[in-house]
Design a protein around this motif. Structure first.
Motif, PDB file in Angstrom:
ATOM      1  N   VAL A   1      -1.559   5.197  11.022  1.00 30.47           N
ATOM      2  CA  VAL A   1      -0.208   5.077  10.461  1.00 30.47           C
ATOM      3  C   VAL A   1       0.167   6.400   9.812  1.00 30.47           C
ATOM      4  O   VAL A   1      -0.597   6.953   9.027  1.00 30.47           O
ATOM      5  CB  VAL A   1      -0.146   3.938   9.417  1.00 30.47           C
ATOM      6  N   ASN A   2       1.341   6.892  10.129  1.00 29.28           N
ATOM      7  CA  ASN A   2       1.814   8.145   9.559  1.00 29.28           C
ATOM      8  C   ASN A   2       2.759   7.853   8.396  1.00 29.28           C
ATOM      9  O   ASN A   2       3.971   8.037   8.478  1.00 29.28           O
ATOM     10  CB  ASN A   2       2.522   8.995  10.616  1.00 29.28           C
ATOM     11  N   GLN A   3       2.189   7.368   7.303  1.00 28.57           N
ATOM     12  CA  GLN A   3       2.975   6.986   6.134  1.00 28.57           C
ATOM     13  C   GLN A   3       2.047   6.885   4.939  1.00 28.57           C
ATOM     14  O   GLN A   3       0.876   6.502   5.076  1.00 28.57           O
ATOM     15  CB  GLN A   3       3.663   5.635   6.369  1.00 28.57           C
ATOM     16  N   LYS A   4       2.546   7.189   3.752  1.00 21.11           N
ATOM     17  CA  LYS A   4       1.726   7.074   2.547  1.00 21.11           C
ATOM     18  C   LYS A   4       1.636   5.618   2.109  1.00 21.11           C
ATOM     19  O   LYS A   4       2.624   4.882   2.134  1.00 21.11           O
ATOM     20  CB  LYS A   4       2.309   7.907   1.408  1.00 21.11           C
ATOM     21  N   LEU A   5       0.433   5.216   1.701  1.00 20.87           N
ATOM     22  CA  LEU A   5       0.192   3.889   1.137  1.00 20.87           C
ATOM     23  C   LEU A   5      -0.228   4.052  -0.318  1.00 20.87           C
ATOM     24  O   LEU A   5      -1.120   4.839  -0.637  1.00 20.87           O
ATOM     25  CB  LEU A   5      -0.921   3.166   1.910  1.00 20.87           C
ATOM     26  N   ILE A   6       0.404   3.281  -1.211  1.00 20.33           N
ATOM     27  CA  ILE A   6       0.013   3.241  -2.613  1.00 20.33           C
ATOM     28  C   ILE A   6      -0.576   1.863  -2.902  1.00 20.33           C
ATOM     29  O   ILE A   6       0.039   0.832  -2.610  1.00 20.33           O
ATOM     30  CB  ILE A   6       1.215   3.504  -3.546  1.00 20.33           C
ATOM     31  N   LEU A   7      -1.794   1.865  -3.468  1.00 21.88           N
ATOM     32  CA  LEU A   7      -2.457   0.633  -3.877  1.00 21.88           C
ATOM     33  C   LEU A   7      -2.427   0.547  -5.402  1.00 21.88           C
ATOM     34  O   LEU A   7      -2.853   1.484  -6.083  1.00 21.88           O
ATOM     35  CB  LEU A   7      -3.911   0.603  -3.413  1.00 21.88           C
ATOM     36  N   CYS A   8      -1.936  -0.568  -5.938  1.00 19.59           N
ATOM     37  CA  CYS A   8      -1.920  -0.771  -7.385  1.00 19.59           C
ATOM     38  C   CYS A   8      -2.771  -1.984  -7.739  1.00 19.59           C
ATOM     39  O   CYS A   8      -2.689  -3.017  -7.080  1.00 19.59           O
ATOM     40  CB  CYS A   8      -0.496  -1.005  -7.883  1.00 19.59           C
ATOM     41  N   GLY A   9      -3.561  -1.857  -8.777  1.00 19.45           N
ATOM     42  CA  GLY A   9      -4.421  -2.948  -9.214  1.00 19.45           C
ATOM     43  C   GLY A   9      -5.782  -2.411  -9.602  1.00 19.45           C
ATOM     44  O   GLY A   9      -6.094  -1.237  -9.393  1.00 19.45           O
TER      45      GLY A   9
ATOM     46  N   GLU B   1      -3.336   6.329  -1.802  1.00 16.47           N
ATOM     47  CA  GLU B   1      -3.521   6.587  -3.237  1.00 16.47           C
ATOM     48  C   GLU B   1      -3.785   5.279  -3.969  1.00 16.47           C
ATOM     49  O   GLU B   1      -3.007   4.323  -3.840  1.00 16.47           O
ATOM     50  CB  GLU B   1      -2.281   7.248  -3.828  1.00 16.47           C
ATOM     51  N   ILE B   2      -4.885   5.223  -4.726  1.00 17.57           N
ATOM     52  CA  ILE B   2      -5.158   4.073  -5.587  1.00 17.57           C
ATOM     53  C   ILE B   2      -4.696   4.428  -7.000  1.00 17.57           C
ATOM     54  O   ILE B   2      -5.286   5.287  -7.655  1.00 17.57           O
ATOM     55  CB  ILE B   2      -6.654   3.712  -5.593  1.00 17.57           C
ATOM     56  N   LYS B   3      -3.643   3.781  -7.447  1.00 19.89           N
ATOM     57  CA  LYS B   3      -3.102   4.076  -8.770  1.00 19.89           C
ATOM     58  C   LYS B   3      -3.789   3.280  -9.876  1.00 19.89           C
ATOM     59  O   LYS B   3      -3.637   3.584 -11.051  1.00 19.89           O
ATOM     60  CB  LYS B   3      -1.593   3.775  -8.802  1.00 19.89           C
ATOM     61  N   GLY B   4      -4.534   2.229  -9.497  1.00 18.28           N
ATOM     62  CA  GLY B   4      -5.123   1.371 -10.508  1.00 18.28           C
ATOM     63  C   GLY B   4      -4.062   0.503 -11.156  1.00 18.28           C
ATOM     64  O   GLY B   4      -3.012   0.223 -10.575  1.00 18.28           O
ATOM     65  N   TRP B   5      -4.347   0.086 -12.385  1.00 16.29           N
ATOM     66  CA  TRP B   5      -3.374  -0.729 -13.114  1.00 16.29           C
ATOM     67  C   TRP B   5      -2.230   0.149 -13.576  1.00 16.29           C
ATOM     68  O   TRP B   5      -2.432   1.255 -14.081  1.00 16.29           O
ATOM     69  CB  TRP B   5      -4.063  -1.373 -14.319  1.00 16.29           C
ATOM     70  N   VAL B   6      -1.001  -0.337 -13.412  1.00 14.74           N
ATOM     71  CA  VAL B   6       0.165   0.459 -13.802  1.00 14.74           C
ATOM     72  C   VAL B   6       0.987  -0.309 -14.830  1.00 14.74           C
ATOM     73  O   VAL B   6       1.003  -1.541 -14.855  1.00 14.74           O
ATOM     74  CB  VAL B   6       1.049   0.815 -12.588  1.00 14.74           C
ATOM     75  N   GLU B   7       1.664   0.441 -15.686  1.00 14.25           N
ATOM     76  CA  GLU B   7       2.552  -0.162 -16.672  1.00 14.25           C
ATOM     77  C   GLU B   7       3.722  -0.856 -15.957  1.00 14.25           C
ATOM     78  O   GLU B   7       4.049  -0.549 -14.818  1.00 14.25           O
ATOM     79  CB  GLU B   7       3.096   0.914 -17.622  1.00 14.25           C
ATOM     80  N   GLU B   8       4.350  -1.785 -16.667  1.00 14.46           N
ATOM     81  CA  GLU B   8       5.400  -2.605 -16.060  1.00 14.46           C
ATOM     82  C   GLU B   8       6.554  -1.766 -15.521  1.00 14.46           C
ATOM     83  O   GLU B   8       7.072  -2.036 -14.426  1.00 14.46           O
ATOM     84  CB  GLU B   8       5.924  -3.617 -17.086  1.00 14.46           C
ATOM     85  N   ASP B   9       6.959  -0.733 -16.249  1.00 19.38           N
ATOM     86  CA  ASP B   9       8.066   0.114 -15.788  1.00 19.38           C
ATOM     87  C   ASP B   9       7.727   0.794 -14.463  1.00 19.38           C
ATOM     88  O   ASP B   9       8.569   0.891 -13.566  1.00 19.38           O
ATOM     89  CB  ASP B   9       8.414   1.176 -16.833  1.00 19.38           C
ATOM     90  N   GLU B  10       6.485   1.273 -14.349  1.00 17.36           N
ATOM     91  CA  GLU B  10       6.067   1.929 -13.116  1.00 17.36           C
ATOM     92  C   GLU B  10       5.958   0.916 -11.980  1.00 17.36           C
ATOM     93  O   GLU B  10       6.333   1.212 -10.828  1.00 17.36           O
ATOM     94  CB  GLU B  10       4.728   2.633 -13.337  1.00 17.36           C
ATOM     95  N   LYS B  11       5.473  -0.250 -12.279  1.00 22.01           N
ATOM     96  CA  LYS B  11       5.381  -1.308 -11.272  1.00 22.01           C
ATOM     97  C   LYS B  11       6.768  -1.647 -10.726  1.00 22.01           C
ATOM     98  O   LYS B  11       6.971  -1.768  -9.503  1.00 22.01           O
ATOM     99  CB  LYS B  11       4.738  -2.548 -11.884  1.00 22.01           C
ATOM    100  N   ILE B  12       7.739  -1.788 -11.610  1.00 23.62           N
ATOM    101  CA  ILE B  12       9.109  -2.092 -11.189  1.00 23.62           C
ATOM    102  C   ILE B  12       9.663  -0.978 -10.319  1.00 23.62           C
ATOM    103  O   ILE B  12      10.304  -1.222  -9.290  1.00 23.62           O
ATOM    104  CB  ILE B  12      10.007  -2.326 -12.420  1.00 23.62           C
ATOM    105  N   ARG B  13       9.405   0.274 -10.718  1.00 22.04           N
ATOM    106  CA  ARG B  13       9.894   1.409  -9.926  1.00 22.04           C
ATOM    107  C   ARG B  13       9.309   1.390  -8.515  1.00 22.04           C
ATOM    108  O   ARG B  13      10.030   1.568  -7.525  1.00 22.04           O
ATOM    109  CB  ARG B  13       9.535   2.727 -10.612  1.00 22.04           C
ATOM    110  N   LEU B  14       8.009   1.141  -8.426  1.00 17.05           N
ATOM    111  CA  LEU B  14       7.354   1.135  -7.118  1.00 17.05           C
ATOM    112  C   LEU B  14       7.863  -0.008  -6.242  1.00 17.05           C
ATOM    113  O   LEU B  14       8.125   0.183  -5.053  1.00 17.05           O
ATOM    114  CB  LEU B  14       5.841   1.024  -7.305  1.00 17.05           C
ATOM    115  N   MET B  15       8.007  -1.178  -6.820  1.00 16.47           N
ATOM    116  CA  MET B  15       8.455  -2.320  -6.041  1.00 16.47           C
ATOM    117  C   MET B  15       9.922  -2.196  -5.646  1.00 16.47           C
ATOM    118  O   MET B  15      10.353  -2.725  -4.616  1.00 16.47           O
ATOM    119  CB  MET B  15       8.203  -3.618  -6.816  1.00 16.47           C
ATOM    120  N   SER B  16      10.690  -1.494  -6.439  1.00 16.79           N
ATOM    121  CA  SER B  16      12.119  -1.314  -6.141  1.00 16.79           C
ATOM    122  C   SER B  16      12.367  -0.286  -5.053  1.00 16.79           C
ATOM    123  O   SER B  16      13.402  -0.335  -4.380  1.00 16.79           O
ATOM    124  CB  SER B  16      12.865  -0.868  -7.411  1.00 16.79           C
TER     125      SER B  16
END
Length: 364
Positions: A214-222, A244-259
């Motif tokens: 796959v030619n696309q970036k994947l971000i893993l959160c958790g 990229e494994i970001k690990g646990w993210v703050e709520e604001d960052e989680k919202i940004r990523l999901m949006s």
């Protein structure tokens, strides 16, 4: 009976934030707002008080406990569960767990009116974990007989319990819902997203393997016990610039990523419900997920489905959706409709009616 005295029991609660704990918080808060007396009975996590009154109208009572960090969540030993339930003397207890023998046994010995909420599939787990999970559930089957009713979080869970000999007349499905719905953004940044606990049942090694094609970036959160293994796989496949494994993210960052992600990927091997999937589609984002357990019944036509443990199928589905913007728009519209089909307003009325009928039947 107008006002009920309710105890929500579980070995874990806030500040531990899992799917069970979030559901307990929402239902406790809403029951309190409806005028009921609600107490959460749980183990005492380090740094938490034995008792506290929450600003949401319910009380938390914590029992001294020992924790062993061998998994996420950790193994816990809690004493005097039955004694505390007798002291609290509720009209009804709702228990939510089956992997903490001391807590499980304590609630099972309580002779008052009680309900068990089934959040996971029977025998859920991979390898040795699945083996012990199956043993645990088979042993817990006898404890289920001590409950007056079972609540299943999906019809899939309910049907599975019926197949295993549980009385369907004593099982009611009450779905998970979202308490609030986010603002919808049509922005698409250049990444796809997977979010959840890093545990074996989530099937993340198959997703990482799929990313080779796959030619696309994947971000893993958790976060979770599989993180080191996933990091080794990323290095093995030379995907450091792509995954990229970001690990646990703050709520604001989680919202940004999901949006702003293009879409969400959920390669689970077991998934009784998939609250992360519901959260994702609530942002109007399509989802690629496996056709296991409760996922198809809850995601419906908001995404693509692949077989579990199928890296090639995952790669094909990801590439197809990346290359078809019109399809992403169509699935996004479906996602908004699906995520808003059930609300806690509906489900709380259903839960209240169920609890009162159980209490009344015991009185009679």
């Amino acid at each position: 009976m107008e006002t009920m005295k309710i105890v929500e029991a579980n070995p874990f609660f806030f500040p531990y934030h899992g799917g069970i704990e979030r559901r307990m918080h929402v239902t406790s808060k809403r029951f309190a707002k409806m005028g009921h007396d609600v107490t959460v009975l749980t183990s005492q996590l380090p740094g938490t008080p034995l008792e506290e009154e929450t600003e949401d109208g319910y009380r938390i009572v914590r029992l001294p406990s020992r924790f062993f960090n061998i998994y996420n969540p950790p193994y816990v030993i809690t004493k005097k569960v039955t004694e505390k339930l007798n002291e609290l003397s509720p009209d009804i207890v709702n228990y939510n767990y089956r992997w903490a023998p001391s807590f499980d046994g304590g609630v099972a010995k309580y002779t008052g009116t009680k309900v068990f909420t089934y959040h996971n599939m029977w025998g859920e787990g991979i390898g040795i974990q699945g083996f012990f999970s199956e043993i645990n559930d088979n042993l817990y089957r006898k404890k289920l007989n001590t409950y007056d009713h079972i609540v299943a979080i999906t019809d899939c869970v309910r049907n599975d319990l019926i197949k295993r000999g549980c009385d369907g007349n004593k099982i009611t499905t009450i779905d998970n819902c979202l308490e609030e719905f986010p603002e919808i953004s049509d922005k698409e940044d250049d990444f796809i997203l997977s979010l959840g606990r890093l545990v074996s049942t989530k099937g993340l090694p198959y997703l990482i393997e799929a990313m080779k094609n796959v030619n696309q970036k994947l971000i893993l959160c958790g976060k979770g016990p599989e993180q080191k293994k996933l990091e080794r796989l990323i290095k093995k496949y030379n995907l450091q610039d792509k995954v990229e494994i970001k690990g646990w993210v703050e709520e604001d960052e989680k919202i940004r990523l999901m949006s702003t992600c293009k879409f969400f990927v959920m390669p689970s091997i077991f998934e009784a419900y998939g609250l992360a999937a519901l959260e994702a589609i609530s942002y109007g984002k399509p989802i690629i997920c496996t056709d296991v357990d409760g996922l198809p019944g809850n995601v419906k036509d908001a995404g693509y489905y692949v077989k579990p443990k199928d890296s090639e199928g995952l790669a094909n589905a990801i590439n197809n959706l990346l290359n078809d913007r019109e399809k992403r728009i169509e699935l996004s519209e479906n996602a908004i409709k699906v995520s808003r089909a059930f609300t806690w307003d509906q489900q709380m009325v259903k839960t209240e009616t169920l609890y009162k009928s159980i209490i009344d039947s015991k009185i009679c």
